[in-house]
Design a protein around this motif. Structure first.
Motif, mmCIF file in Angstrom:
data_model
loop_
_atom_site.group_PDB
_atom_site.id
_atom_site.type_symbol
_atom_site.label_atom_id
_atom_site.label_comp_id
_atom_site.label_asym_id
_atom_site.label_seq_id
_atom_site.Cartn_x
_atom_site.Cartn_y
_atom_site.Cartn_z
ATOM 1 N N GLY A 130 0.828 -1.201 0.000
ATOM 2 C CA GLY A 130 0.000 0.000 0.000
ATOM 3 C C GLY A 130 0.855 1.240 0.000
ATOM 4 N N GLY A 131 0.232 2.383 0.307
ATOM 5 C CA GLY A 131 0.990 3.622 0.329
ATOM 6 C C GLY A 131 0.103 4.846 0.415
ATOM 7 N N LEU A 132 0.744 6.011 0.390
ATOM 8 C CA LEU A 132 0.028 7.287 0.498
ATOM 9 C C LEU A 132 -0.591 7.739 -0.820
ATOM 10 N N ALA A 133 -0.101 7.218 -1.942
ATOM 11 C CA ALA A 133 -0.346 7.816 -3.254
ATOM 12 C C ALA A 133 -1.793 8.165 -3.540
ATOM 13 N N LYS A 134 -2.690 7.213 -3.392
ATOM 14 C CA LYS A 134 -4.049 7.406 -3.888
ATOM 15 C C LYS A 134 -5.007 7.925 -2.801
ATOM 16 N N ARG A 135 -5.024 7.293 -1.654
ATOM 17 C CA ARG A 135 -5.980 7.728 -0.625
ATOM 18 C C ARG A 135 -5.683 9.136 -0.129
ATOM 19 N N TRP A 136 -4.394 9.487 -0.059
ATOM 20 C CA TRP A 136 -4.010 10.827 0.401
ATOM 21 C C TRP A 136 -3.719 11.776 -0.770
ATOM 22 N N LEU A 137 -3.864 11.273 -1.998
ATOM 23 C CA LEU A 137 -3.780 12.095 -3.214
ATOM 24 C C LEU A 137 -2.410 12.761 -3.382
ATOM 25 N N VAL A 138 -1.344 11.984 -3.100
ATOM 26 C CA VAL A 138 0.024 12.504 -3.249
ATOM 27 C C VAL A 138 0.921 11.454 -3.921
ATOM 28 N N PRO A 139 0.593 11.021 -5.147
ATOM 29 C CA PRO A 139 1.389 9.946 -5.764
ATOM 30 C C PRO A 139 2.844 10.317 -5.990
ATOM 31 N N GLY A 140 3.139 11.602 -6.144
ATOM 32 C CA GLY A 140 4.515 12.020 -6.391
ATOM 33 C C GLY A 140 5.408 11.974 -5.167
ATOM 34 N N TRP A 141 4.835 11.791 -3.996
ATOM 35 C CA TRP A 141 5.643 11.760 -2.785
ATOM 36 C C TRP A 141 6.361 10.432 -2.590
ATOM 37 N N ARG A 142 5.954 9.416 -3.323
ATOM 38 C CA ARG A 142 6.619 8.117 -3.342
ATOM 39 C C ARG A 142 6.820 7.523 -1.955
ATOM 40 N N MET A 143 5.712 7.314 -1.278
ATOM 41 C CA MET A 143 5.761 6.647 0.024
ATOM 42 C C MET A 143 4.854 5.426 -0.014
ATOM 43 N N GLY A 144 5.469 4.262 0.066
ATOM 44 C CA GLY A 144 4.704 3.019 0.090
ATOM 45 C C GLY A 144 5.142 2.147 1.242
ATOM 46 N N TRP A 145 4.512 0.981 1.349
ATOM 47 C CA TRP A 145 4.884 0.056 2.415
ATOM 48 C C TRP A 145 4.439 -1.355 2.108
ATOM 49 N N ILE A 146 5.126 -2.290 2.760
ATOM 50 C CA ILE A 146 4.714 -3.695 2.784
ATOM 51 C C ILE A 146 4.318 -4.019 4.218
ATOM 52 N N LEU A 147 3.143 -4.606 4.378
ATOM 53 C CA LEU A 147 2.692 -5.108 5.678
ATOM 54 C C LEU A 147 2.850 -6.629 5.652
ATOM 55 N N ILE A 148 3.632 -7.146 6.577
ATOM 56 C CA ILE A 148 3.910 -8.589 6.620
ATOM 57 C C ILE A 148 2.929 -9.254 7.576
ATOM 58 N N HIS A 149 2.029 -10.047 7.021
ATOM 59 C CA HIS A 149 1.046 -10.787 7.826
ATOM 60 C C HIS A 149 1.433 -12.264 7.798
ATOM 61 N N ASP A 150 1.904 -12.754 8.946
ATOM 62 C CA ASP A 150 2.447 -14.119 8.970
ATOM 63 C C ASP A 150 2.276 -14.723 10.352
ATOM 64 N N ARG A 151 1.020 -14.831 10.790
ATOM 65 C CA ARG A 151 0.767 -15.275 12.164
ATOM 66 C C ARG A 151 1.201 -16.710 12.428
ATOM 67 N N ASN A 152 1.223 -17.546 11.389
ATOM 68 C CA ASN A 152 1.642 -18.939 11.574
ATOM 69 C C ASN A 152 3.126 -19.151 11.302
ATOM 70 N N ASN A 153 3.839 -18.050 11.105
ATOM 71 C CA ASN A 153 5.288 -18.098 10.909
ATOM 72 C C ASN A 153 5.689 -18.944 9.700
ATOM 73 N N VAL A 154 4.878 -18.876 8.650
ATOM 74 C CA VAL A 154 5.216 -19.568 7.399
ATOM 75 C C VAL A 154 6.415 -18.892 6.739
ATOM 76 N N PHE A 155 6.401 -17.574 6.706
ATOM 77 C CA PHE A 155 7.533 -16.829 6.138
ATOM 78 C C PHE A 155 8.791 -17.001 6.993
ATOM 79 N N GLY A 156 8.575 -17.047 8.319
ATOM 80 C CA GLY A 156 9.702 -17.161 9.223
ATOM 81 C C GLY A 156 10.635 -15.972 9.108
ATOM 82 N N SER A 157 11.865 -16.163 9.542
ATOM 83 C CA SER A 157 12.835 -15.063 9.518
ATOM 84 C C SER A 157 13.437 -14.860 8.131
ATOM 85 N N GLU A 158 13.405 -15.890 7.280
ATOM 86 C CA GLU A 158 14.107 -15.807 6.006
ATOM 87 C C GLU A 158 13.466 -14.798 5.050
ATOM 88 N N ILE A 159 12.130 -14.815 4.946
ATOM 89 C CA ILE A 159 11.453 -13.858 4.068
ATOM 90 C C ILE A 159 11.630 -12.442 4.611
#
Length: 451
Positions: free
Chosen positions: A273-302
């Protein structure tokens, strides 16, 4: 110089091992004998050659010469700031000014982002069904980089990913450039662009490493129901495939839109996700990854893989990071509501107008800022395809809609509904005039054959 090393060099020289002795300020260095190039021959890398943006490939080949008697109306650009009618909120601007004036954010930030800023994102999106901490957030240079990191950390050359069709063209641009195969699963316009789950599942094999789910959708403007998201999760769970959730348009909806991670009991999700569309500032280039891994499938390696990949560039803009906590906490609900109300109103204007146009089949959106329109090409024999149709609409009516061939979905076009209302009305009137001129009803002979 070390005596043993000098003896090593002399011994190899005596036995003809092809080591040249180069004296540089009294030092000896071994160098391998090599042939000299006879001429310049500099070529682009395989990655550069294999990088292709489908939208640019389509649009750059079009002859776009507007009618000089009509002002151009571009309904093709997915940038809500183009016409100046959708400014961001004053509180967002103030947060940026405060971050600059503080002079605390002029240097390099950690490649994954300041922990305080990551925690602010985690607090904003955390819910009991999908809890988040600061360590579960990677800040990126826009949502596009978030998608790139997510694909890169999950996939190897020769793997394949499942991508919606029609869907955002960047997925293919990023994947193919690094040797990842893209398999397109169909979305169904007659079901408000739900995924064809049977088709999706038929594409899965042992090299399928990621399922991309775009919700709300670009280019469709559709929003999956909770029930449909649960069915998608069931497919992913059955085949043990992680999900990359492109949720840049999350909350830009006129209906309920749960995050897919909040419905998952076992499927790990990287939500981009990111700020671009909901906050109407696509040129500010702020995004993010939210890591959802409650069962620890990704573990530390991902997680560690994402950290390493983020270090290829030095992270997202430090000033925007400095403003992020205030942006998320201080933007008033009225700003969000106003944006959604405007987009919904424009979508209804466009849909209701084009519904009356013979030969066009608009699909009413529920979110994002797009609307897809089907073209009954049999009734427009003057045109070869959607590209030809939209190109001529520019030439004659100075209205530019993006042909859906750019999304690998022919005989549709996409409309961006962020233009001022009066321009939307005018554009729809021109589209109606254009279609009225070229529409040909079914011939009597064909009707007789159908009976």
């Amino acid at each position: 110089m070390d005596v043993i090393y000098i003896k090593y060099l002399l011994n190899h020289a005596m036995h003809g091992h092809g080591i040249h002795h180069v004296n540089v300020k009294g030092s000896l260095y071994p160098t391998k004998a090599k042939s000299r190039r006879q001429m310049w021959d500099v070529k682009p890398s395989e990655m550069a050659v294999n990088t292709l943006n489908p939208i640019r490939a389509i649009v750059d080949g079009m002859k776009l010469t507007p009618n000089p008697e009509k002002p151009m109306i571009a309904l093709s650009i997915g940038d809500p700031t183009v016409f100046g009618n959708l400014p961001t909120d004053k509180s967002v601007l103030q947060a940026m000014k405060d971050a600059i004036d503080s002079q605390k954010f002029n240097g390099y930030a950690p490649s994954v982002g300041y922990l305080k800023s990551r925690q602010a994102v985690a607090n904003f999106y955390s819910c009991p069904e999908a809890p988040l901490e600061g360590e579960d957030v990677i800040l990126t240079s826009g949502c596009s980089q978030a998608i790139e990191l997510a694909i890169s950390v999950l996939c190897n050359r020769g793997d394949n990913i499942l991508v919606p069709c029609p869907g955002f063209s960047l997925y293919k641009t990023l994947a193919v450039s690094i040797g990842i195969e893209v398999k397109l699963y169909n979305l169904l316009p007659e079901k408000s662009w739900e995924a064809d789950l049977q088709h999706m599942e038929s594409l899965i094999d042992e090299r399928t490493s990621c399922l991309i789910v775009t919700n709300p959708s670009n280019p469709c403007g559709s929003v999956f129901t909770k029930e449909h998201l649960e069915k998608i999760l069931k497919v992913a769970s059955k085949h043990c495939i992680p999900i990359l959730a492109d949720e840049i348009y999350t909350n830009m909806v006129s209906c309920s839109c749960p995050s897919i991670a909040s419905l998952s009991s076992d499927v790990p999700v990287l939500s981009c996700g990111g700020l671009a569309k909901r906050w109407l500032v696509p040129g500010w280039r702020m995004g993010w990854i939210l890591i959802h891994d409650r069962n620890n499938v990704f573990g530390s390696e991902i997680r560690q893989g994402l950290v390493k990949l983020s270090q290829r560039i030095l992270g997202a803009c430090s000033i925007v990071q400095g403003a992020l906590e205030s942006i998320l906490n201080d933007t008033p609900q009225s700003f969000y509501s106003s944006t959604i109300s405007f987009l919904k109103s424009n979508s209804e204007i466009c849909f209701n107008k084009l519904c009356t146009v013979p030969g066009l089949n608009p699909v009413m959106p529920s979110g994002a800022m797009y609307l897809m329109v089907g073209i009954e090409m049999d009734h427009f024999p003057e045109f070869k395809n959607d590209v030809d149709f939209t190109e001529r609409m520019v030439t004659e009516q100075s209205v530019f809609c993006l042909p859906a061939s750019a999304f690998e979905y022919p005989n549709f076009f996409r409309i961006v509904v962020t233009v001022p209302e009066e321009m939307m009305v005018e554009a729809c009137d021109r589209i109606q005039q254009f279609c009225k001129h070229y529409y040909r009803p079914p011939s009597r002979d064909s009707n007789d054959l159908d009976q």
